[in-house]
Design an enzyme around this catalytic site. Structure first.
Site, PDB file in Angstrom:
ATOM      1  N   GLU A   1       0.824  -1.203   0.000  1.00 20.10           N
ATOM      2  CA  GLU A   1       0.000   0.000   0.000  1.00 20.10           C
ATOM      3  C   GLU A   1       0.861   1.256   0.000  1.00 20.10           C
ATOM      4  O   GLU A   1       0.649   2.185  -0.789  1.00 20.10           O
ATOM      5  CB  GLU A   1      -0.928   0.004   1.213  1.00 20.10           C
ATOM      6  CG  GLU A   1      -1.764   1.268   1.358  1.00 20.10           C
ATOM      7  CD  GLU A   1      -2.743   1.429   0.228  1.00 20.10           C
ATOM      8  OE1 GLU A   1      -2.593   2.400  -0.543  1.00 20.10           O
ATOM      9  OE2 GLU A   1      -3.650   0.598   0.107  1.00 20.10           O
TER      10      GLU A   1
ATOM     11  N   ASP B   1       1.090   4.161  -3.042  1.00 13.22           N
ATOM     12  CA  ASP B   1       0.743   5.573  -2.850  1.00 13.22           C
ATOM     13  C   ASP B   1       1.891   6.502  -3.252  1.00 13.22           C
ATOM     14  O   ASP B   1       1.695   7.464  -4.002  1.00 13.22           O
ATOM     15  CB  ASP B   1       0.375   5.823  -1.381  1.00 13.22           C
ATOM     16  CG  ASP B   1      -0.919   5.152  -0.974  1.00 13.22           C
ATOM     17  OD1 ASP B   1      -1.669   4.726  -1.866  1.00 13.22           O
ATOM     18  OD2 ASP B   1      -1.173   5.026   0.237  1.00 13.22           O
TER      19      ASP B   1
ATOM     20  N   SER C   1      -7.303   2.530  -3.540  1.00 10.70           N
ATOM     21  CA  SER C   1      -5.978   2.894  -3.043  1.00 10.70           C
ATOM     22  C   SER C   1      -5.095   3.415  -4.169  1.00 10.70           C
ATOM     23  O   SER C   1      -4.126   4.122  -3.912  1.00 10.70           O
ATOM     24  CB  SER C   1      -5.280   1.670  -2.430  1.00 10.70           C
ATOM     25  OG  SER C   1      -5.713   1.442  -1.121  1.00 10.70           O
TER      26      SER C   1
END
Length: 613
Positions: free
Chosen positions: A308, A312, A530
């Protein structure tokens, strides 16, 4: 006799002059059902330390909200005149009576003022106490709860206060919140299997200001890269001009960080002019957050640690470079280890994060957050107080973007109300239902873009999330658009499964399927809002760059601008739906819809609407 009467009169006069009210009996302040998936496994150890956060009633939040909407609405003469930190503090600081009464209550319980920590506006008080003292303070009993995933929390379903404090204290946590800030991403490749570039795809880096290829040349829906995103949304030829004044941020939770080595490998492939940024961006560690930069252990690899975080950072830098990036790594997980009873329980990550950021003077103009949970896992008081913290950031000119979720209207088999009725219901998401943030859904494909949907195997699916809050009323800025969709597109469909008068989301969307991500030195593919959220954040960051370079204010809280005129610069998505709860869920439609919002950004058109072209 006269002397005793005089004493009585003097005592009465002193009591009348005191700003403090007489003591009152305890009464329950808030109850919250234990969410599905959690079960009590025993009484909490009395010596376990709780970092108690006490949220006091803010004196003028209605005024703060008025200022927020005025400075965020392009039709208002104050548009762009964002508030200073001191102006915000003056509006939300508690009344003196509130502070006096709360201090008196704490001192009566043996908690002295030197033990207390305060937010800058003194609307939050933090104190660390063992469970047995907190139980006396709140007239409650804590237990250890276990989640079906194996995680543990120390919580209580209800807590009490003296009656005279009910109007002065809005929320106390950790008490009855079972919120788990889960990432909005899904693996689409087995761990360890490399993602291979499709034959013939042009992924050679196009640096800022260079001539761009067509979308068909650089985009493949099974291998989405920054070059594709920058070409698709029209930022490929834009050269940032205000990188020193403009900043962008991202939030990491759950022991996630952004592995600099992986980010460097990624940028060297897909944005070579930005490669050095992998080792230059700022990482702020908050409350014991993780920043492991060494290789993962086998166990960490199995859990997908930093997938994750890498997604990002790589997405934002791949689009927004050279805008400086700040990553906020907030601790709080795991919240409790049963064999280590004195471990501090700090599992209220959004509250910890937003309080930290509000205490900073230099805050990024855009912050991307790819985490959330079902709204019903959060007590109303917690959701309300955290949402109001977000309003403070918006008033200061910050755009907060949150991922709308990856399970459509809810995970099949879990769409059951948490109010004790076990009634069937769609599952709105938090913080997406907060009216002061911008929620981002996901799309896939290019000609045209459609709602993101992926079958992950073993009966599992990924579908862009959308819905209507059960906690927050529909704000005026979206009422017309949402009413049209609800009445015209939905009609009687799914009646009783959602709150048609609630704050509806998402507000916008962006590509969010099969993003290339470098993790553990290899390229893998990830799905999720995400991905769409940092992608949107990177584009809005470049809009702010153009505004700042032109001597204008950044966009700040996006939604009043978005729903009044900004929507004209977004690509409408009209195919697909928020599949979940065993049904098709909310479908895409012309105009705003509850799965892609207004659609995906068109950077040149946004600049045109803002008078920058």
């Amino acid at each position: 006799m006269l002397g005793s009467s005089l004493v009585v009169l003097l005592a009465a006069a002193a009591a009348a002059a005191s700003p403090l009210r007489a003591r009152s009996p305890y009464a329950v302040k808030e109850r919250h059902f234990v969410p599905r998936g959690w079960s009590s496994v025993g009484k909490a150890p009395g010596e376990h330390i709780v970092d108690l956060q006490i949220g006091l009633k803010q004196s003028q939040f209605d005024e703060l909200e008025r200022h927020l909407y005025e400075v965020s609405d392009p039709r208002h003469q104050r548009y762009g005149q964002h508030l200073t930190p001191d102006e915000v503090h003056d509006l939300i600081k508690p009344h003196d009576e509130t502070l006096d009464l709360v201090h008196e209550w704490l001192e009566d319980a043996g908690v002295e003022r030197p033990e207390l920590e305060y937010s800058q506006a003194r609307d939050w008080i933090k104190v660390s106490l063992p469970v047995n003292e907190v139980e006396r303070l709140l007239d409650t009993e804590y237990s250890v709860y276990e989640h079906e995933s194996g995680a543990h929390l120390v919580r209580t379903p209800e807590w009490s206060l003296p009656r005279h404090l009910h109007e002065h204290i809005e929320s106390i946590q950790p008490t009855n919140s079972f919120f788990r800030a889960g990432p909005r991403k899904s693996n689409v490749k087995p761990v360890g299997k490399k993602a291979e570039k499709p034959a013939g795809l042009a992924v050679k880096v196009a640096e800022a200001g260079s001539a761009s290829s067509s979308v068909s040349d650089v985009c493949d829906e099974d291998y989405v890269t920054p070059t594709c995103l920058r070409t698709l949304y029209g930022t490929i030829d834009y050269v940032p001009q205000a990188a020193g004044q403009n900043k962008v941020g991202l939030a990491n939770y759950l022991s996630e960080t952004n592995n600099r080595s992986d980010v460097s490998i990624f940028l060297s492939q897909f944005r070579s002019d930005a490669t050095k940024a992998a080792f230059n961006f700022t990482i702020d560690v908050i409350d014991g957050g993780d920043n492991q930069q060494t290789p993962n252990t086998a166990e960490q690899n199995a859990s997908g640690k930093d997938e994750e975080g890498n997604l990002d950072a790589e997405t934002i830098l791949g689009i927004g470079y050279p805008t400086p990036l700040i990553a906020y790594n907030t601790g709080g997980e795991p919240p409790f280890t049963p064999d280590d009873a004195v471990t501090s329980n700090t599992n209220e990550p959004y509250l910890t994060w937003v309080q930290y950021v509000l205490n900073q003077t230099d805050i990024p103009q855009v912050i991307s957050t790819s985490y959330g949970d079902d709204e019903q896992t959060v007590p109303l008081s917690y959701a309300t107080t955290v949402c109001r913290q977000f309003a403070q950031l918006g008033a200061r000119g910050v755009s907060l973007l949150f991922a709308s979720g990856d399970e459509g209207v809810g995970t099949a088999g879990s769409c059951i109300s948490n109010n004790g009725s076990s009634a069937a219901t769609f599952l709105p998401s938090f913080p997406d239902g907060c009216p002061y943030v911008t929620s981002v859904g996901a799309t896939k494909g290019f000609s045209p873009e459609v709602v993101a949907y992926d079958e992950l195997g073993s009966g599992s699916i990924y579908a862009s999330g959308g819905g209507y809050s059960n906690y927050f009323a529909q704000p005026a800025y979206q009422a017309a658009a949402v009413s049209n969709y609800t009445s015209t597109t939905l009609g009687s469909a799914y009646a009783g499964l959602y709150n048609a008068s609630g704050r509806a989301y998402p507000d916008i969307a962006a590509q969010g399927q099969k993003f290339v991500v470098t993790w553990g030195g290899d390229n893998i593919l990830l799905d999720g809002t995400s991905a769409s959220t940092p992608a949107a954040a990177g584009i809005i960051t470049l809009v702010n760059d153009a505004l700042i370079a032109a001597g204008k204010s950044p966009l700040g809280f996006l939604n009043p601008w978005l729903y009044s005129e900004g929507y004209k610069a977004f690509n409408d998505v009209t195919n697909g739906s928020a599949i979940g709860c065993g049904v098709d869920g909310f479908e895409a439609a012309v105009g705003w819809d509850a799965v892609t919002g207004w659609g995906t950004p068109n950077f040149p058109k946004i600049l045109e609407i803002l008078g920058l072209n």
